[in-house]
Design an enzyme around this catalytic site. Structure first.
Site, PDB file in Angstrom:
ATOM      1  N   ARG A  36      -2.975  -2.695 -12.412  1.00 28.00           N
ATOM      2  CA  ARG A  36      -1.971  -3.545 -13.041  1.00 28.00           C
ATOM      3  C   ARG A  36      -2.377  -3.911 -14.464  1.00 28.00           C
ATOM      4  O   ARG A  36      -1.531  -4.078 -15.345  1.00 28.00           O
ATOM      5  CB  ARG A  36      -1.730  -4.802 -12.202  1.00 28.00           C
ATOM      6  CG  ARG A  36      -1.010  -4.468 -10.899  1.00 28.00           C
ATOM      7  CD  ARG A  36      -0.583  -5.686 -10.115  1.00 28.00           C
ATOM      8  NE  ARG A  36       0.142  -5.263  -8.904  1.00 28.00           N
ATOM      9  CZ  ARG A  36       0.721  -6.090  -8.045  1.00 28.00           C
ATOM     10  NH1 ARG A  36       0.656  -7.400  -8.257  1.00 28.00           N
ATOM     11  NH2 ARG A  36       1.360  -5.630  -6.981  1.00 28.00           N
TER      12      ARG A  36
ATOM     13  N   ARG B 120      -4.104  -0.410   0.856  1.00 27.42           N
ATOM     14  CA  ARG B 120      -3.111  -1.224   1.560  1.00 27.42           C
ATOM     15  C   ARG B 120      -1.945  -0.366   2.001  1.00 27.42           C
ATOM     16  O   ARG B 120      -1.482   0.496   1.258  1.00 27.42           O
ATOM     17  CB  ARG B 120      -2.608  -2.340   0.642  1.00 27.42           C
ATOM     18  CG  ARG B 120      -3.741  -3.257   0.267  1.00 27.42           C
ATOM     19  CD  ARG B 120      -3.304  -4.483  -0.483  1.00 27.42           C
ATOM     20  NE  ARG B 120      -4.497  -5.239  -0.868  1.00 27.42           N
ATOM     21  CZ  ARG B 120      -4.485  -6.333  -1.605  1.00 27.42           C
ATOM     22  NH1 ARG B 120      -3.322  -6.817  -2.031  1.00 27.42           N
ATOM     23  NH2 ARG B 120      -5.600  -6.950  -1.893  1.00 27.42           N
TER      24      ARG B 120
ATOM     25  N   SER C 261      -5.133 -13.263  -7.994  1.00 30.59           N
ATOM     26  CA  SER C 261      -4.798 -14.344  -7.087  1.00 30.59           C
ATOM     27  C   SER C 261      -6.106 -15.031  -6.764  1.00 30.59           C
ATOM     28  O   SER C 261      -7.030 -14.398  -6.282  1.00 30.59           O
ATOM     29  CB  SER C 261      -4.165 -13.747  -5.835  1.00 30.59           C
ATOM     30  OG  SER C 261      -3.557 -14.744  -5.075  1.00 30.59           O
TER      31      SER C 261
ATOM     32  N   GLU D 131       2.116 -10.572 -10.971  1.00 33.61           N
ATOM     33  CA  GLU D 131       0.812 -10.996 -10.463  1.00 33.61           C
ATOM     34  C   GLU D 131      -0.260  -9.956 -10.790  1.00 33.61           C
ATOM     35  O   GLU D 131      -0.089  -8.767 -10.566  1.00 33.61           O
ATOM     36  CB  GLU D 131       0.893 -11.170  -8.944  1.00 33.61           C
ATOM     37  CG  GLU D 131      -0.445 -11.557  -8.356  1.00 33.61           C
ATOM     38  CD  GLU D 131      -0.438 -11.534  -6.829  1.00 33.61           C
ATOM     39  OE1 GLU D 131       0.642 -11.703  -6.234  1.00 33.61           O
ATOM     40  OE2 GLU D 131      -1.521 -11.347  -6.253  1.00 33.61           O
TER      41      GLU D 131
ATOM     42  N   ARG E 241       2.320  -0.991  -7.264  1.00 32.13           N
ATOM     43  CA  ARG E 241       2.118  -1.145  -5.826  1.00 32.13           C
ATOM     44  C   ARG E 241       1.718   0.189  -5.218  1.00 32.13           C
ATOM     45  O   ARG E 241       2.554   0.966  -4.783  1.00 32.13           O
ATOM     46  CB  ARG E 241       3.416  -1.665  -5.188  1.00 32.13           C
ATOM     47  CG  ARG E 241       3.259  -2.202  -3.770  1.00 32.13           C
ATOM     48  CD  ARG E 241       4.569  -2.785  -3.260  1.00 32.13           C
ATOM     49  NE  ARG E 241       4.997  -3.932  -4.049  1.00 32.13           N
ATOM     50  CZ  ARG E 241       4.580  -5.181  -3.870  1.00 32.13           C
ATOM     51  NH1 ARG E 241       3.744  -5.449  -2.893  1.00 32.13           N
ATOM     52  NH2 ARG E 241       5.008  -6.156  -4.633  1.00 32.13           N
TER      53      ARG E 241
END
Length: 427
Positions: free
Chosen positions: A396, A267, A357, A354, A282
């Site tokens: 994560r 990403r 999801s 998070e 991230r």
RNA sequence: GGAGAGAUGGCCGAGUGGUCGAAGGCGCAGCACUGGAAAUGCUGUAACGGGGUAACUCGUUCGAGGGUUCGAAUCCCUCUCUCUCCGCCA
């Protein structure tokens, strides 16, 4: 993509549901106008076409039954045929352009939130559904952030990764790499056990695939692109897995289809400068085990709940405290009708972050990707429902383990379920 | 990178200018046969869009886009993808 027919037939309801996402962001009026124009032209055009087809047939018949192909009668018919062709040559491009315009607008519209999705303007109005594992939250105030403990232990290396690539990349070293692999294998094993079929898909995907799942056309700046080849680095295995059946018509008896996959994900994180600049939270490249379901519309709600539980089972097995929140309409992803996030406890930031999801897309992606099914004996086809969820984001999870499993002496305990995979008890 | 072949309905596969939305098979559905089933036989079965309460009807679609023609799955051009052989290579 929304159903044009639904927009046409229930414009007020559709607009109202879109307003729940953003009270002024979306306007379906232009679509309604274009649609009306398009249908007017279509009616005209198809009448003309019918006449033209008729003439074509007549010519064929006459010639076969002995008319002189060069005679006056045939010539007159040909003349009329050419006349119609000239008229069609004007109408057809107009209709095509209108259709393309409508399609383009439809591709930019997000999914309608489910009626049950809580209404709210942004993430502050998300709704907490439940918490799990409070008893595992450590009261120790001296916990180090995961990047510090990772560097101390020599298992996370950020500086050299920046040299190889750029910022927001990491090298996992030694036991760090082993822990990552252990997590991948553990998660896959667990989901395979839960009935998912593992896929190891391409991680380069084409434009059509990204359009089907909804990353394109609106979010092009979020993905890395290989310009020479119409290929993009996949931002999530949701893309290849959902696109496995793009353009296919499945038998209802094949449903539900449950797939899991481990892939690296890429990403660009455009627009997130300054956010989570340290650590594993991230990155431009991260690993993830993803769950994707293709299901009969009647079952999608139950399948969604089950999907969330499949993701939760991983956190529970790892004994990582987490909470489940339901995203409100203002925070809902582009293609989702309903979405639950799993958030894992990160002690150093004293908050939940998070880690998964889980979304139900209803027929939004299926319509974009033309993924249908037919029921034995019934006429016609229907769009199936697609769902997906992380099961889980590996980086994560690693961060959460490093922070939640820290020991006072600066080492990190390995969660019990991972020990057989990594063959040690402490980092 | 070089040479060649191909892309047709849910699937397989025939089809080189009008009678083709497309033979045949598989699959699926109905009926017959059966105590029930299998096997067998008969019948039916493309998608999408428009109009219509509906029966129905019109249009579009044979990889995509253009062209020739009164008429294209079929002829011409461009593109994409797949396969085979050769070369290179993990």
């Amino acid at each position: 993509m929304l159903d044009l027919k639904l927009i046409r037939e229930q414009p007020t309801q559709v607009q109202e549901l879109l307003n729940r996402r953003d009270s002024e962001g979306y306007d379906i009026q232009p679509i309604l106008d274009l649609d009306r124009q398009q249908r007017e032209i279509e009616t005209k055009r198809s009448k003309l076409s019918a006449k033209g087809n008729e003439i074509g047939k007549t010519v064929g018949q006459k010639i076969r039954t002995g008319s002189d192909p060069k005679g006056a009668e045939i010539a007159a018919l040909k003349e009329e045929g050419n006349n119609i062709k000239a008229q069609l040559a004007e109408l057809e491009p107009q209709e095509k352009e209108l259709k393309a315009h409508i399609e383009n607008l439809l591709l930019q519209l997000p999914n309608l939130p489910n009626e049950s999705t809580p209404i709210g303007k942004d993430e502050t109005e998300n709704v907490e559904i439940r918490r799990w594992g409070d008893e595992y939250i450590s009261q120790d105030k001296k916990v180090l952030p995961h990047w510090e403990i990772g560097e101390q232990l020599g298992i996370l290396e950020f500086k050299r990764a920046v040299k190889i690539a750029q910022s927001r990349f990491v090298n996992l070293v030694g036991a760090g790499a082993a822990l990552e692999r252990a997590l991948i294998n553990f998660m896959l094993d667990k989901q395979i056990e839960a009935g998912y079929t593992e896929i190891m898909p391409p991680v380069l995907v084409n434009t059509q695939s990204l359009t089907a799942t909804g990353q394109l056309p609106k979010f092009a700046e979020e993905s890395f692109k290989c310009d020479e080849d119409d290929l993009w680095l996949t931002p999530t295995a949701e893309v290849p897995l959902t696109n496995l059946y793009r353009g296919e018509i499945l038998e209802a008896s094949q449903l539900p289809i449950h797939h899991c996959a481990y892939t690296p994900c890429f990403r660009r994180e455009a627009g997130s400068y300054g956010k989570d600049t340290r650590g594993l939270i991230r990155l431009h490249q991260f690993n993830k085990v993803e769950l994707v379901k293709l299901v009969h519309p009647d079952n999608s709600e139950a399948e969604h709940q089950a999907l969330v539980q499949n993701a939760e089972a991983i956190l529970q097995a790892l004994k990582l405290p987490y909470r489940v929140i339901e995203l409100c309409t203002g925070d809902l992803g582009f293609g989702a009708a309903k979405c639950y996030d799993l958030e894992v406890w990160l002690p150093t930031s004293n908050t939940y972050r998070e880690i998964s999801s889980c979304s139900n897309f209803h027929d939004f992606q299926a319509r974009r990707g033309d993924i249908r099914f037919k029921e034995a004996g019934k006429k016609g086809t229907k769009y199936l429902h697609t769902l997906n969820g992380s099961g889980l984001a590996i980086g994560r999870t690693m961060a959460a383990i490093l922070e939640n499993y820290q020991l006072p002496n600066g080492t990190v305990e390995i969660p019990e379920v991972l020990q057989p995979y990594i063959k040690r008890e402490v980092l």
